[in-house]
Design a protein around this motif. Structure first.
Motif, PDB file in Angstrom:
ATOM      1  N   UNK A 226      38.085  65.005  41.427  1.00  0.00           N
ATOM      2  CA  UNK A 226      39.302  64.713  40.668  1.00  0.00           C
ATOM      3  C   UNK A 226      39.131  63.358  39.976  1.00  0.00           C
ATOM      4  N   UNK A 227      39.802  63.232  38.845  1.00  0.00           N
ATOM      5  CA  UNK A 227      39.615  62.012  38.073  1.00  0.00           C
ATOM      6  C   UNK A 227      40.144  60.780  38.784  1.00  0.00           C
ATOM      7  N   UNK A 228      41.137  60.955  39.691  1.00  0.00           N
ATOM      8  CA  UNK A 228      41.629  59.738  40.344  1.00  0.00           C
ATOM      9  C   UNK A 228      40.573  59.161  41.278  1.00  0.00           C
TER      10      UNK A 228
ATOM     11  N   UNK B 171      45.366  64.999  36.732  1.00  0.00           N
ATOM     12  CA  UNK B 171      44.325  64.823  37.734  1.00  0.00           C
ATOM     13  C   UNK B 171      43.899  63.371  37.876  1.00  0.00           C
ATOM     14  N   UNK B 172      44.270  62.515  36.922  1.00  0.00           N
ATOM     15  CA  UNK B 172      43.726  61.162  36.972  1.00  0.00           C
ATOM     16  C   UNK B 172      44.585  60.224  37.802  1.00  0.00           C
TER      17      UNK B 172
ATOM     18  N   UNK C 120      46.466  59.826  41.510  1.00  0.00           N
ATOM     19  CA  UNK C 120      46.534  60.405  42.853  1.00  0.00           C
ATOM     20  C   UNK C 120      47.975  60.801  43.180  1.00  0.00           C
TER      21      UNK C 120
ATOM     22  N   UNK D 201      40.929  44.425  43.315  1.00  0.00           N
ATOM     23  CA  UNK D 201      39.472  44.342  43.234  1.00  0.00           C
ATOM     24  C   UNK D 201      39.010  43.291  42.240  1.00  0.00           C
ATOM     25  N   UNK D 202      39.731  43.202  41.118  1.00  0.00           N
ATOM     26  CA  UNK D 202      39.201  42.403  40.020  1.00  0.00           C
ATOM     27  C   UNK D 202      39.964  41.114  39.761  1.00  0.00           C
TER      28      UNK D 202
ATOM     29  N   UNK E 211      45.158  48.859  43.045  1.00  0.00           N
ATOM     30  CA  UNK E 211      43.729  48.916  43.369  1.00  0.00           C
ATOM     31  C   UNK E 211      42.864  48.078  42.424  1.00  0.00           C
TER      32      UNK E 211
ATOM     33  N   UNK F  70      31.841  46.382  35.829  1.00  0.00           N
ATOM     34  CA  UNK F  70      32.872  47.417  35.965  1.00  0.00           C
ATOM     35  C   UNK F  70      34.176  46.940  35.365  1.00  0.00           C
TER      36      UNK F  70
ATOM     37  N   UNK G 225      37.827  52.830  51.078  1.00  0.00           N
ATOM     38  CA  UNK G 225      39.071  52.992  50.326  1.00  0.00           C
ATOM     39  C   UNK G 225      39.174  54.407  49.784  1.00  0.00           C
TER      40      UNK G 225
ATOM     41  N   UNK H 164      37.243  59.491  40.674  1.00  0.00           N
ATOM     42  CA  UNK H 164      36.290  58.900  39.737  1.00  0.00           C
ATOM     43  C   UNK H 164      36.792  57.538  39.263  1.00  0.00           C
ATOM     44  N   UNK H 165      38.098  57.511  38.968  1.00  0.00           N
ATOM     45  CA  UNK H 165      38.676  56.268  38.467  1.00  0.00           C
ATOM     46  C   UNK H 165      38.550  55.147  39.493  1.00  0.00           C
ATOM     47  N   UNK H 166      38.771  55.461  40.777  1.00  0.00           N
ATOM     48  CA  UNK H 166      38.621  54.445  41.823  1.00  0.00           C
ATOM     49  C   UNK H 166      37.165  53.991  41.907  1.00  0.00           C
ATOM     50  N   UNK H 167      36.251  54.929  41.767  1.00  0.00           N
ATOM     51  CA  UNK H 167      34.825  54.583  41.797  1.00  0.00           C
ATOM     52  C   UNK H 167      34.476  53.654  40.651  1.00  0.00           C
ATOM     53  N   UNK H 168      35.015  54.002  39.466  1.00  0.00           N
ATOM     54  CA  UNK H 168      34.722  53.184  38.292  1.00  0.00           C
ATOM     55  C   UNK H 168      35.213  51.752  38.483  1.00  0.00           C
ATOM     56  N   UNK H 169      36.363  51.608  39.164  1.00  0.00           N
ATOM     57  CA  UNK H 169      36.882  50.264  39.412  1.00  0.00           C
ATOM     58  C   UNK H 169      36.036  49.516  40.426  1.00  0.00           C
ATOM     59  N   UNK H 170      35.220  50.243  41.176  1.00  0.00           N
ATOM     60  CA  UNK H 170      34.379  49.591  42.163  1.00  0.00           C
ATOM     61  C   UNK H 170      34.981  49.592  43.558  1.00  0.00           C
ATOM     62  N   UNK H 171      35.896  50.546  43.825  1.00  0.00           N
ATOM     63  CA  UNK H 171      36.516  50.613  45.150  1.00  0.00           C
ATOM     64  C   UNK H 171      35.472  50.975  46.201  1.00  0.00           C
TER      65      UNK H 171
ATOM     66  N   UNK I 246      42.374  57.354  49.066  1.00  0.00           N
ATOM     67  CA  UNK I 246      42.504  58.289  47.946  1.00  0.00           C
ATOM     68  C   UNK I 246      42.434  59.740  48.426  1.00  0.00           C
TER      69      UNK I 246
END
Lengths: 309, 324, 330
Positions: free
Chosen positions: A200-202, B103-104, B106, B121-122, B117, B91, A215, A204-211, A220
């Motif tokens: 799911x994109x949420x 889907x983007x 949660x 992180x940032x 989040x 990132x 986490x 992916x989005x957390x991964x992209x942020x570097x979570x 998620x």
């Protein structure tokens, strides 16, 4: 006035207290909605009432049971095999013990079995499923899921019987045996859900942020699989209790004179059909507890389902 | 203007299985098959293609979901794939808004939790609640949205939250992957104008991925057309719509349903759409478009054309425009 | 030519009974399709255009849906009161439908041939010989310009591309020679070059076969390309109807106007902000004109009364109080 959040656009300025107030409001709304979803099906309420009843009886057993001393080693052959009466609503067994009192104490063993087994089984099962699902397609996934498959391939009751018979037959060994065959179901369940959610994109989005992986797994993905897990736990309470009773029935669980419901059914079975109450009332007690948890499980599924009402 | 993101002969192939009985040959999908272009600081670069063109793979490789098979992507002067795990500092700079707002976000987390989040992180030293409020304000949502769950939001509101999340890290480069194609046209404009306003306010660079050429006409400064993993035409937006050179570009333009005679006049007259995009597993030989091309020649089925700069800033990859 | 309309929907109301009350999804929708006419039905997600067509084919799930009022006359007969066996004959032979997503409309475990054969069998009471059935199967496949019809019959949906599947769906809809074809977002799930081919195919077939068509879509450009007359729907009500050319030249209702403004143009010039607000909650729809909370020209009367249809010119009618005084008698 507390800290003030500045607004650049047309919205009025708002204080942090107000934001916190809104948060509380949202929580209350969500609780209300959850209760509505749960109570929409009256059977869920019946299930919850049954579980609550069993729970209260088990906790306050020494106070509620009319003859608490009948749970300990006790014989009263003069009053043996009495049919149900006001003094003994469920009758007495072959050595004169009050069946109602023993059934009430039997709930303790049944619930204890369920709670211990599931608290041994759910955390590792869920964790393994989350990890395998998130690392889907990697070696971690392969290793975890093949081990799970091996455990799933062994007929569960036979495994439990084998373990319980090799070790000393008692309640804790029975619980260990049941736990050993139960965790893979949670791994399977969570694996299936997590391996879909991880795309799911949420996520992916957390991964992209570097979570962190932790986490993503616990903040998620886990919240999205909590509902089927709780539903399964509630349904499994019933199953674990049935299997525990089965093990007790064949002499590998709760040992006499302790009042396991399965043990009581086993010893009462010899007196069927003439002294039916010796076996039937403990059996009905099993039905009550299992049915209660099943109905509660359905209600939880309705309540925790994500659909908007 | 300085280049902010540079793609250099980027290839991304996926092995999806094996075929053959005795000698197992891998089956590869060449999702992206050698693209080179540079996005300039502060512009909106439109990447247009139909499904299977590889435009999304370009996006997902850029954000680090995939590693390139060969080739590089550089952000300013850093190779995005120099380290095995992309450092937080990089990132932070490159963020994405996905196509499907359903889907983007949660479904089990509130808007505030979703925005917290990237903030934690940032921007760890800042007040999360305060920043969350400011992000909501930035995308024109009221603070009441903070504790709502995504399923109670409309599609447009969800996309606003997704934009706020992307901007939470204070990036300089944002990929917009069909940000409005799941929305109704009456709210599309609001989201687009929000995106364009934020670009001016925060000096952002956009890689805008879409299949909607009419939308591109209104937002992009430069446009590239992708077909089966390769770029076939790239030009300044104004120039691009005035004189589209590549037959595929002309076919795309000719296929757009439009609302007025003035627009009809801008569509290439002679070209008529025909054929379908072949599967990226079996890409035709030579120029991958030759089977559908109304102007194909003998050479097209044999030799893959090279990119030729026909005019300053306007390049085409087609045998009709041979290198001089 | 027969003057009676082929399909006439009169003051149709559809309610959905759910938790918390009644969703008044359709609030008096009227709609006419003449023989050989191509009519567009335009509106955004949730405006009730699909509900209207489902009600017409009587495939709404009831409950929760209920139809408290209205008539749906097909060739003069009320479909809402028709017996099930006669209705089955109308579906398919009288009215057929093609759907937005051709993948979902085809059964993945049967070949195209098996699925078309079933449609051919149901299309007539007569017992057909093997070769007659075969002819009737091949004929529509040829008409939709699918290559290699014989091989096509033996393929499974998964072996075909999206565009081919859509063509198969169109072929199946044409098997029984229907009088009215309802096309729900045809080709919008496909790429723009393929969509263009499908639309041109539909246009050609409609001309050749003298079909009546209802084209349901949220894409205004498609309507302009393919229809003679357009109905615009908003929140369960019809807001405007006009000849296609007239509507695109001179949109009158503030909603239609906003919708057209919101479409990005190939001529450039930026994107408008669209229409503020969102589609109303059907549980508590706004009183009066359902568009009034989002309308830039809202007046007091709009909040209280529901506007009637005002005929502004020949075939141009609009449900908006702004045009109450501009009405012309036809």
């Amino acid at each position: 006035m507390g800290e003030v959040i500045p607004a650049r656009h047309s919205h009025p300025t708002i204080s942090l207290e107000q934001v916190k107030l809104m948060e509380r409001q949202t929580r209350r709304e969500n609780l209300g909605r959850a209760w509505y979803k749960f109570s929409r099906n009256s059977l869920s309420l019946v299930g919850a009432a049954m579980v609550l009843l069993v729970l209260l009886l088990a906790i306050f057993a020494p106070l509620v049971a009319p003859y608490p001393e009948h749970v300990k080693p006790f014989t009263d052959f003069a009053n043996a095999k009495l049919p149900p009466s006001w003094a003994h609503p469920f009758g007495t067994d072959e050595i004169g013990r009050d069946i109602l009192s023993r059934s009430i104490f039997g709930f303790r063993y049944a619930l204890w079995m369920g709670v211990v087994v599931l608290s041994l089984v759910v955390p590792p099962g869920v964790l393994l499923g989350l990890v395998a699902g998130y690392f889907q397609g990697t070696r971690i996934d392969t290793i975890i899921m093949r081990i799970t498959d091996i455990f799933l391939a062994v007929p569960p009751l036979i495994l439990a019987l084998a373990i319980a018979s090799i070790l000393k037959p008692n309640l804790s060994n029975a619980m260990m045996a049941v736990s050993l065959m139960w965790w893979p179901w949670y791994t399977r369940l969570v694996y299936g859900l997590a391996s879909t959610l991880r795309n799911e994109y949420f996520v992916v989005s957390a991964e992209v942020s570097g979570a962190s992986t932790a986490h993503i797994l616990f903040r998620e993905i886990l919240p999205n699989v909590i509902s089927p897990i709780f539903t399964k736990i509630s349904l499994d309470m019933g199953w674990v209790i049935i299997i525990g009773s089965t093990l007790s029935f064949v002499g590998l669980g709760v040992q006499p004179p302790e009042p396991g419901l399965g043990t009581m059914v086993a010893s009462g079975a010899k007196y069927l059909p003439d002294q039916w109450w010796i076996a039937v009332f403990p059996a009905l007690a099993i039905v009550l507890i299992v049915l209660g948890f099943n109905l509660l499980g359905d209600g939880l599924r309705d309540m925790l389902g994500a659909e908007e009402i | 203007m300085a280049d902010i993101l540079t793609f250099n002969d980027l290839k991304k192939h996926f092995v999806i299985g094996q075929e053959g009985f005795l000698r197992r040959e891998p089956i590869t999908v060449k999702a992206v098959d050698g693209i080179s272009f540079a996005v300039q600081e502060g512009e909106t670069f439109g990447l247009v293609g139909e499904s299977g063109s590889g435009k999304s793979t370009v996006a997902y490789t850029t954000i680090g979901m995939y590693r390139p098979t060969t080739g590089t992507i550089r952000f300013r002067d850093k190779d995005l794939f120099a380290d095995k795990k992309r450092p937080l500092a990089l990132r932070k700079q490159i963020q994405i808004v996905f196509q499907d707002p359903g889907s983007s976000l949660n479904p089990r987390r509130t808007v505030a939790q979703i925005l917290a989040l990237p903030l934690r992180l940032h921007r760890p030293q800042e007040n999360v609640l305060q920043q969350t409020a400011q992000l909501l304000d930035m995308v024109e949502l009221t603070l009441e949205y903070m504790h709502k769950y995504p399923q109670t939001l409309s599609g447009g509101e969800k996309q606003m939250v997704a934009i706020a999340r992307a901007l939470a890290t204070e990036p300089s480069f944002v990929i917009l992957d069909e940000p409005t194609s799941a929305l109704d046209v009456s709210i599309q404009g609001k989201i687009i104008n929000l995106i364009m306003r934020l670009q001016r306010e925060f000096n952002l660079t956009y890689l805008f991925i879409t299949h909607d050429l009419s939308l591109m006409r209104n937002v992009a400064s430069r446009v590239a057309i992708m077909y089966l993993g390769k770029i076939c035409e790239i030009a300044d937006a104004v120039e691009f719509f005035r004189t589209p050179y590549h037959p595929y570009t002309q076919m795309l333009l000719a296929s757009i349903p439009v609302l007025s005679e003035e627009e009809e006049a801008l569509k290439p007259r002679k070209t008529v759409s025909r054929g379908e995009i072949p599967s990226p597993v079996n890409i035709p030989s030579g120029c991958s478009f030759h089977l559908r091309c109304p102007r194909h020649m003998d050479i097209c089925s044999v030799v893959d054309p090279v990119m030729v700069e026909v005019e300053a800033g306007h390049s085409v990859r087609c045998h009709l425009f041979p290198p001089s | 030519m027969d003057d009676a309309p082929l399909l006439e929907i009169k003051d149709l109301h559809v309610h959905f009974h759910v938790y918390g009350g009644i969703l008044r999804v359709l609030d008096g929708v009227s709609f006419v399709v003449h023989r050989g006419e191509k009519v567009g039905l335009v509106g955004e997600t949730g405006c009730g255009k699909t509900t209207t067509m489902k009600a017409t084919l009587r495939v709404l799930p009831m409950p929760p849906a209920r139809i408290p009022g209205g008539q749906i006359l097909f060739q003069g007969q009320d479909l809402l009161k028709m017996r099930d066996d006669r209705l089955r004959r109308v579906r398919g032979r009288g009215i057929s439908m093609i759907f937005q997503d051709p993948t979902a409309a085809l059964n993945p475990v049967f070949t195209i041939g098996q699925q078309i054969r079933a449609v051919v069998r149901h299309s007539t009471e007569k017992r057909l010989s093997r070769s007659q059935i075969h002819d009737r199967m091949i004929q529509p496949i040829r008409e939709v310009a699918l290559p290699d019809p014989e091989r096509m019959l033996g393929s499974y949906p998964i072996q075909l591309s999206g565009g081919m599947r859509q063509r198969v769906c169109i072929a199946m809809a044409l098997v029984a020679d229907p009088k009215l074809l309802i096309a729900d977002e045809p080709g919008t799930s496909l790429d723009v070059t393929i969509q263009d081919q499908i639309l041109r195919l539909l246009g050609r077939l409609v001309e050749e076969k003298d079909l009546s068509v209802i084209l349901i879509t949220h894409t205004l450009g498609i309507v302009r390309q393919l229809t003679d007359r357009v109905y615009v729907m908003y929140a369960g009500t019809m807001v405007e109807v006009a000849g296609t050319e007239e509507l695109f030249r001179n949109p009158l209702h503030p909603y239609t106007h906003g919708l057209m403004e919101a479409v990005p143009r190939l001529t450039g010039g930026g994107v408008s902000d669209g229409i503020p607000g969102r589609i109303p909650n059907y549980l508590h729809p706004p009183p009066g004109c359902r568009f009034h909370p989002r309308c830039p020209h809202v007046m007091d009367v709009c909040r209280q009364e529901k506007p009637g249809f005002y005929r502004v010119s020949g075939d141009h009618e609009v449900a908006c109080f702004l045009y109450r005084d501009k009405e012309r008698s036809a």
